[in-house]
Structure formats: structure tokens, C-alpha cells
Scaffold this active site. Structure first.
Site, PDB file in Angstrom:
ATOM      1  N   ASP A 246      -0.650  54.303 -21.711  1.00 40.84           N
ATOM      2  CA  ASP A 246       0.444  53.496 -21.169  1.00 40.84           C
ATOM      3  C   ASP A 246       0.510  52.131 -21.853  1.00 40.84           C
ATOM      4  O   ASP A 246       0.532  51.077 -21.217  1.00 40.84           O
ATOM      5  CB  ASP A 246       0.314  53.349 -19.653  1.00 40.84           C
ATOM      6  CG  ASP A 246       0.808  54.580 -18.902  1.00 40.84           C
ATOM      7  OD1 ASP A 246       0.973  55.632 -19.554  1.00 40.84           O
ATOM      8  OD2 ASP A 246       1.026  54.499 -17.689  1.00 40.84           O
ATOM      9  N   ASP A 249       6.586  51.010 -22.392  1.00 41.86           N
ATOM     10  CA  ASP A 249       7.493  51.222 -21.251  1.00 41.86           C
ATOM     11  C   ASP A 249       7.319  50.140 -20.192  1.00 41.86           C
ATOM     12  O   ASP A 249       6.277  49.513 -20.058  1.00 41.86           O
ATOM     13  CB  ASP A 249       7.291  52.593 -20.602  1.00 41.86           C
ATOM     14  CG  ASP A 249       8.015  53.709 -21.320  1.00 41.86           C
ATOM     15  OD1 ASP A 249       8.889  53.413 -22.154  1.00 41.86           O
ATOM     16  OD2 ASP A 249       7.709  54.889 -21.047  1.00 41.86           O
ATOM     17  N   ARG A 250       8.385  49.986 -19.407  1.00 40.29           N
ATOM     18  CA  ARG A 250       8.442  49.032 -18.295  1.00 40.29           C
ATOM     19  C   ARG A 250       8.551  47.593 -18.794  1.00 40.29           C
ATOM     20  O   ARG A 250       9.548  46.933 -18.564  1.00 40.29           O
ATOM     21  CB  ARG A 250       7.238  49.176 -17.361  1.00 40.29           C
ATOM     22  CG  ARG A 250       7.047  50.546 -16.751  1.00 40.29           C
ATOM     23  CD  ARG A 250       8.067  50.831 -15.682  1.00 40.29           C
ATOM     24  NE  ARG A 250       7.637  51.924 -14.812  1.00 40.29           N
ATOM     25  CZ  ARG A 250       8.334  52.342 -13.753  1.00 40.29           C
ATOM     26  NH1 ARG A 250       9.454  51.760 -13.427  1.00 40.29           N
ATOM     27  NH2 ARG A 250       7.889  53.350 -13.018  1.00 40.29           N
ATOM     28  N   ASN A 278       0.752  58.876 -19.515  1.00 41.03           N
ATOM     29  CA  ASN A 278       2.025  59.524 -19.189  1.00 41.03           C
ATOM     30  C   ASN A 278       3.219  58.763 -19.743  1.00 41.03           C
ATOM     31  O   ASN A 278       4.341  59.293 -19.765  1.00 41.03           O
ATOM     32  CB  ASN A 278       2.168  59.704 -17.669  1.00 41.03           C
ATOM     33  CG  ASN A 278       2.174  58.397 -16.917  1.00 41.03           C
ATOM     34  OD1 ASN A 278       1.245  57.591 -17.049  1.00 41.03           O
ATOM     35  ND2 ASN A 278       3.207  58.155 -16.117  1.00 41.03           N
ATOM     36  N   HIS A 279       3.015  57.528 -20.220  1.00 42.82           N
ATOM     37  CA  HIS A 279       4.093  56.792 -20.875  1.00 42.82           C
ATOM     38  C   HIS A 279       3.997  56.871 -22.392  1.00 42.82           C
ATOM     39  O   HIS A 279       4.680  56.107 -23.084  1.00 42.82           O
ATOM     40  CB  HIS A 279       4.124  55.341 -20.389  1.00 42.82           C
ATOM     41  CG  HIS A 279       4.771  55.209 -19.049  1.00 42.82           C
ATOM     42  ND1 HIS A 279       6.127  55.016 -18.890  1.00 42.82           N
ATOM     43  CD2 HIS A 279       4.260  55.297 -17.803  1.00 42.82           C
ATOM     44  CE1 HIS A 279       6.411  54.959 -17.600  1.00 42.82           C
ATOM     45  NE2 HIS A 279       5.301  55.134 -16.918  1.00 42.82           N
ATOM     46  N   HIS A 327      -6.682  58.976 -18.971  1.00 43.33           N
ATOM     47  CA  HIS A 327      -5.661  58.120 -18.368  1.00 43.33           C
ATOM     48  C   HIS A 327      -5.436  58.369 -16.879  1.00 43.33           C
ATOM     49  O   HIS A 327      -5.414  57.433 -16.078  1.00 43.33           O
ATOM     50  CB  HIS A 327      -4.320  58.285 -19.083  1.00 43.33           C
ATOM     51  CG  HIS A 327      -3.247  57.419 -18.502  1.00 43.33           C
ATOM     52  ND1 HIS A 327      -3.215  56.054 -18.675  1.00 43.33           N
ATOM     53  CD2 HIS A 327      -2.187  57.707 -17.684  1.00 43.33           C
ATOM     54  CE1 HIS A 327      -2.195  55.544 -18.018  1.00 43.33           C
ATOM     55  NE2 HIS A 327      -1.549  56.520 -17.412  1.00 43.33           N
ATOM     56  N   ARG A 413       3.999  61.262  -7.265  1.00 46.13           N
ATOM     57  CA  ARG A 413       4.717  60.956  -8.490  1.00 46.13           C
ATOM     58  C   ARG A 413       5.781  61.973  -8.868  1.00 46.13           C
ATOM     59  O   ARG A 413       6.736  61.637  -9.545  1.00 46.13           O
ATOM     60  CB  ARG A 413       3.724  60.818  -9.645  1.00 46.13           C
ATOM     61  CG  ARG A 413       2.784  59.640  -9.467  1.00 46.13           C
ATOM     62  CD  ARG A 413       1.785  59.598 -10.607  1.00 46.13           C
ATOM     63  NE  ARG A 413       0.819  58.525 -10.436  1.00 46.13           N
ATOM     64  CZ  ARG A 413       0.990  57.286 -10.883  1.00 46.13           C
ATOM     65  NH1 ARG A 413       2.092  56.969 -11.514  1.00 46.13           N
ATOM     66  NH2 ARG A 413       0.065  56.363 -10.697  1.00 46.13           N
ATOM     67  N   HIS A 442      -3.752  54.267 -14.798  1.00 45.91           N
ATOM     68  CA  HIS A 442      -2.598  54.951 -14.205  1.00 45.91           C
ATOM     69  C   HIS A 442      -2.074  54.353 -12.905  1.00 45.91           C
ATOM     70  O   HIS A 442      -0.960  54.649 -12.516  1.00 45.91           O
ATOM     71  CB  HIS A 442      -2.974  56.429 -14.007  1.00 45.91           C
ATOM     72  CG  HIS A 442      -1.837  57.370 -13.790  1.00 45.91           C
ATOM     73  ND1 HIS A 442      -0.657  57.316 -14.492  1.00 45.91           N
ATOM     74  CD2 HIS A 442      -1.713  58.425 -12.938  1.00 45.91           C
ATOM     75  CE1 HIS A 442       0.133  58.295 -14.092  1.00 45.91           C
ATOM     76  NE2 HIS A 442      -0.477  58.976 -13.155  1.00 45.91           N
TER      77      HIS A 442
END
Length: 569
Positions: A246, A249-250, A278-279, A327, A413, A442
């Protein structure tokens, strides 16, 4: 015979209720439906009793744990079969919605292929061959050189990435400039070559008398990342780092974060280890800002190269053969059963079954993308099909979370196919594989870290996540003692100021110019919507009760599912 678990909190029709309360069958109280609010709106969830509802928050379930002891499952063979047919069928297989989605997908693909003359841009869904990467490298070399006003570092292959290069890159990006497009392409292409040479499970050693640094989610928070480096120092042969997924993103400086991480990896490939989160998936990058950021700061085709790099990232690192760093979560239940109506009450569990070994995880083919449909498609019986098992492992390692109760439970999720695992699972996994613990990321943690289980340590490195989290970030200093065991020292810190750019700023580039991509992923994107895609890293902080599909409305389609919760063929 269907698995015998304790089924509770189900919304049943009268006929189904009669079936499962037959003599010798499962015993339920009269079900009801309640309304409750959780973050972004009102969702319907099931209650075991219309007049007496016990709501258990996720945080509470984590704290108090849970036990199945003293709660025998009452059943007969016939009643179990009848109950299982209902229990496993209560998540609707919305056929009409599926057909409509498939129709929209086909139309989008035709459009993207230019069948209607529009020729809309589409990300590359398939991997790259060596020949294709060579052709892309040749194309990148034809790109224009930077103008005479550029004074930043130039990339001329891995040997050009020195300490001075990394420091100059960091400084230049803080001042608002970017590496030239030609250099960025070539840097990512060389990064792909390095990642392709690595294994799914890396092996990490801690230098004698030194420590290893483990960094959790960064999520494009560049100024906080720079603060981490000021506290922890830069990676080197005497100071190895693991970046636990991760990266992007964001946050709105994902390009800056990932280029610095890749530069550090190119400089010290043996001392910088990267895990996929997952990103680092095409699906999430399209919805949470990174794809749009690539388009704004460079171009959309560079995103395809980043996606190729992400597909080649290792899934985990084994530290001194004593701690596994990954992760998200541990491999889920096998057989992979989805229990419709299961809640987040810690006493509601799918019992622990067979556990994966380190060898199983190391043998996983990581070179995969998880499609929006893959989560539900992962459900099913035990199998020797390696492709199926690889995809299941990938989903669990990237998306799973710990829970307070034993066994496995549904994740917050995703609607279906992602699991949470209990302390009994993590303990048994570590004992089976001779590990002290598992380190994962995570989830937001108030102090940036937390021992979620006696054998599970979480670290999250993005403070004040999304500019609203009010959480601290943390990294871990890991040392090795004379007896071979390892110890962990968390270092917490607060957020530092950054330029006035909101989180997910660049997602507007996708919604305004490539709206077909978000429709393809079948979810609308709200820039700061709390859980618009079942991806809230705030899970570790918020007091959710339950997040379940709307079983009451779904009941008419319930019997169209098989015993694993899959749509019948």
C-alpha cells in the site's frame, strides 16, 4: 455432509424457518430485521431476535475474543442438510444484476476496443512478455529530453541511482517537480526486471548488531514518508528495510512515494524488500487515485507499467525464519465456505480447518490480477487446482484481517469471499511453521501499531490517514538476539504538515475523463466516501456492528446457491 457450524443471526422466511427448526434440527429464535447506521448510511442486518438484539462492535469483538466452547450445535443429519441448504443460500445470487453487469461490461469492452468509434483508453489487463517490455523500453528512449530549465537528477540505469540521486529526487519532488517522463518510464522498466528476478517469499536477514525497519501502509502521504526517513534513516546494507505494501492510492503524492521507493530499491536491491498490498492492484488503483495521478503527472500508459511492476511484487518476506511479514491476512478456510447471515459476533465462526505451510505460500504464483468477480468465484471445496489455490492465497494475503473470535468470519471489506481470522488460526499457523509471529499492515491503528493477537503484530505508517483519521503512524525496528529470537520496537509519530491538496485529488481525472473505468469496476467512486468499495482501512478503529448483504430482499434467490455460497451452474 455439510459443515456443522453454529448458524445464527439469520433472516429466514417461514418455510425455511420451519425446515431448520424441525425436530432434531438447528434451534433458532424468531428472526427479525433491524436498521442501524454505520458511517455512511443505513444498512439492514439480521438479528437473532426481533425483541432482543445483541450488537457486538468490531472493536469489542477484538478486545474480548470469543469462544465456541459450551455452545453445542444441535442437529440431525437430515436437519443439517436442510439447514445447510438455507444457511449457505442466504446471500443472493442476483442473476438479473449479474446479467446486467455482464452486459454493461461487454458494452464497455466493445467501446474500449473502438467498436463504436470512440476508442476509449483501457488499462492493460494482461501481463507483458519480455519482447513487449523491450519494445516499450525502445519507445521510451525516443521520448523528448527535459527542457533547459530542468536541474534535477537524470536516470541512466540502475548504476546511476546513488545516494546523491535519491536525495536529489526527494528534494526535487518536495519542491513540486517531477522526474522527466523518459526517466520515469526507464526507471519503472528496470524495476520490473529486478522484481521478476525475485521470489514470492523473500528471505531477509538482520545484520549483526543492527536492526531491520518495517514500514506499513504509506498511501501516497509523501511528507509523512519523508518524516519516516528522517526518523529511521535511509536503507543501506547495514540498515535493511521492508516496505509492506500500500505504497500508493488515497494520498495525492503516490507518484512521488513510489518513485522514491523504487529508486531506493534500485540503489540497494538486497537491502530493500517490497511486498504487494491490496493497493498494488489494478482494481483499486483505478478507484482510489493512483491511476488518475499517473494520467495527470505523466500519462495513462505509464500506469500500465506500474501495474506490471506491482504484479511482480513479492507477497511476503521471511525474517530470520522467525517472522513472516505480509500485507493483510493468513490463508483462509479450506474448503472455502461463505456462511450467509454470519455476523461479526466473535462466537459466530467458521471453524479452523487445514492450514497453509510456508512452502504453500512460497509456491504461490503471484503474477495475477484479482478481478471484481474473483472474490465470490474463490468460494468452493478443497481442490488441487493450483490456479484456484493461488488466487485464494492472493486474496487472503492482500485483503484479510485478524478478528477477536476464534475461527474465520466475514470481512468488512468485501461483500463476499474475503475472511477475517481468529487468534486460534494465527497461533496454529505460527506453531505449524515454527514462527514467533506474523507482522502485517492493512489497518489503521490509533498508535500506528498493535498486537491484534499474541502472534499478530500490525503496523500502519500513514498518520492522520485521509487527513481525518487522527491516528499516529508507526514503523518497527526489528532486532535479533543471541538465542535467534527477534524483538520488535515500535516507533510512533504524528502527521506533519503538507501542501493544501486533499486526499484522492487526482481521482477526478478518472471520473471526468474515464468514467467507463469506474463503471467497469462496478462501483461508483466518492472521493472520500467512507467505505465505497469495501476497502476501509479504518476497520481497525471504527465500532462497526455488522456489514452484511441485505438477506431479507435476497431470500427469493437464496436457493439458487450451492453449499459453498456459489451461484449454481
Amino acid at each position: 455432509m455439510a459443515p456443522a457450524w453454529r448458524a445464527k443471526n439469520l433472516c429466514l422466511g417461514s418455510a425455511a424457518l420451519a425446515a431448520v427448526t424441525a425436530p432434531g434440527g438447528f434451534l433458532f429464535s424468531t428472526p427479525g430485521v433491524r436498521q442501524h447506521k454505520q458511517g455512511v448510511g443505513t444498512r439492514r442486518a439480521c438479528s437473532p431476535r426481533a425483541t432482543s438484539t445483541t450488537e457486538v462492535s468490531h472493536a469489542e469483538s477484538r478486545e474480548r475474543g470469543g469462544s465456541l466452547a459450551g455452545q453445542p450445535w444441535q442437529h440431525s443429519g437430515a436437519a443439517v442438510a436442510a439447514a445447510a441448504a438455507v444457511v449457505t443460500a442466504l446471500v443472493a445470487a442476483k442473476k438479473k444484476q449479474t446479467k446486467a453487469r455482464q452486459s454493461r461490461l461487454a458494452a464497455t469492452q466493445r467501446k474500449a476496443a473502438g467498436a463504436d468509434g470512440s476508442g476509449l483508453w483501457e488499462p492493460r489487463y494482461s501481463g507483458w512478455t519480455a519482447e513487449e517490455l523491450a519494445a516499450e523500453r525502445a519507445r521510451a528512449r525516443t521520448f523528448a529530453e527535459p527542457g533547459p530549465g530542468y536541474s534535477g537528477p537524470r536516470y541512466a540505469g540502475p548504476v546511476s541511482v546513488t545516494k546523491d540521486f535519491v536525495e536529489a529526487l526527494i528534494k526535487m519532488q518536495k519542491e513540486g517537480s517531477l522526474l522527466p517522463k523518459k526517466d520515469a518510464y526507464l526507471l519503472v522498466l528496470d524495476m520490473i526486471d529486478i522484481l521478476r528476478s525475485e521470489t514470492t517469499m523473500g528471505q531477509v536477514s538482520i545484520p549483526a548488531g543492527k536492526h531491520l525497519t518495517v514500514v506499513g501502509d504509506l498511501h501516497g502521504q509523501y511528507w509523512d514518508f519523508m518524516n519516516i526517513l528522517s526518523l529511521a534513516g535511509m536503507p543501506s546494507a547495514d540498515s535493511p528495510f521492508i516496505f509492506n505494501g500500500d505504497f500508493v492510492d488515497r494520498g495525492s503524492w503516490s507518484i512521488e512515494v513510489i518513485l522514491v521507493i523504487f529508486a531506493m530499491k534500485l540503489k540497494d536491491p538486497k537491502s530493500v524488500s517490497l511486498n504487494r498490498g491490496n493497493h498494488e492492484m489494478l482494481e483499486t488503483n483505478i478507484l482510489y487515485g493512483f491511476c488518475g495521478e499517473c494520467g495527470v503527472k505523466y500519462d495513462m500508459d505509464l500506469f500500465n507499467l506500474f501495474s506490471e511492476a506491482f504484479r511482480n511484487l513479492p507477497l511476503c518476506q521471511l525474517v530470520e525464519k522467525r517472522a513472516l511479514v505480509l500485507h493483510g491476512g493468513l490463508p483462509g478456510p479450506d474448503p472455502r465456505i461463505w456462511m450467509p447471515g454470519q455476523t461479526h459476533d466473535p462466537t459466530d465462526a467458521i471453524p479452523m480447518s487445514s492450514l497453509a505451510t510456508l512452502e504453500d505460500i512460497a509456491a504461490t504464483d503471484r503474477y495475477l490480477e484479482i478481478t471484481p468477480e474473483a472474490y465470490a468465484e474463490s468460494l468452493g471445496p478443497k481442490t488441487t487446482d493450483k490456479e484456484v489455490n493461488d488466487k485464494r492465497h492472493l486474496i487472503d494475503i492482500l485483503w484479510g484481517d485478524p478478528r477477536g473470535g476464534v475461527g474465520y468470519g466475514p470481512s468488512y471489506r468485501k461483500a463476499k469471499g474475503v475472511y477475517m481470522f481468529g487468534p486460534d488460526v494465527s497461533k496454529a499457523f505460527c506453531e505449524k511453521n515454527n514462527l514467533q509471529c506474523v507482522v502485517r499492515s492493512h489497518e489503521v491503528k490509533a498508535a500506528g501499531w498493535r498486537w491484534d493477537h499474541p502472534h499478530i503484530l500490525s503496523v500502519f505508517s500513514a498518520p492522520n490517514y485521509l487527513d481525518t483519521g487522527n491516528n499516529q503512524g508507526a514503523f518497527l525496528k526489528v532486532t535479533k538476539s543471541a538465542d535467534g529470537n527477534i524483538s520488535f520496537e515500535p516507533v510512533s509519530y504524528s502527521a506533519v504538515p503538507h501542501p493544501d491538496v486533499p486526499p484522492m485529488k487526482w481521482q477526478e481525472h478518472i471520473t471526468e475523463n474515464y468514467g467507463h473505468l469506474t463503471r467497469l469496476m462496478k462501483k461508483k467512486v466518492g472521493a472520500l466516501g467512507f467505505d465505497e468499495f469495501g476497502d476501509s482501512d479504518f476497520e481497525g478503529l471504527m465500532n462497526f456492528d455488522e456489514w452484511e448483504p441485505d438477506e431479507a430482499e435476497a431470500f427469493q434467490d437464496a436457493f439458487k446457491l450451492d453449499e459453498f455460497g456459489r451461484e449454481k451452474k
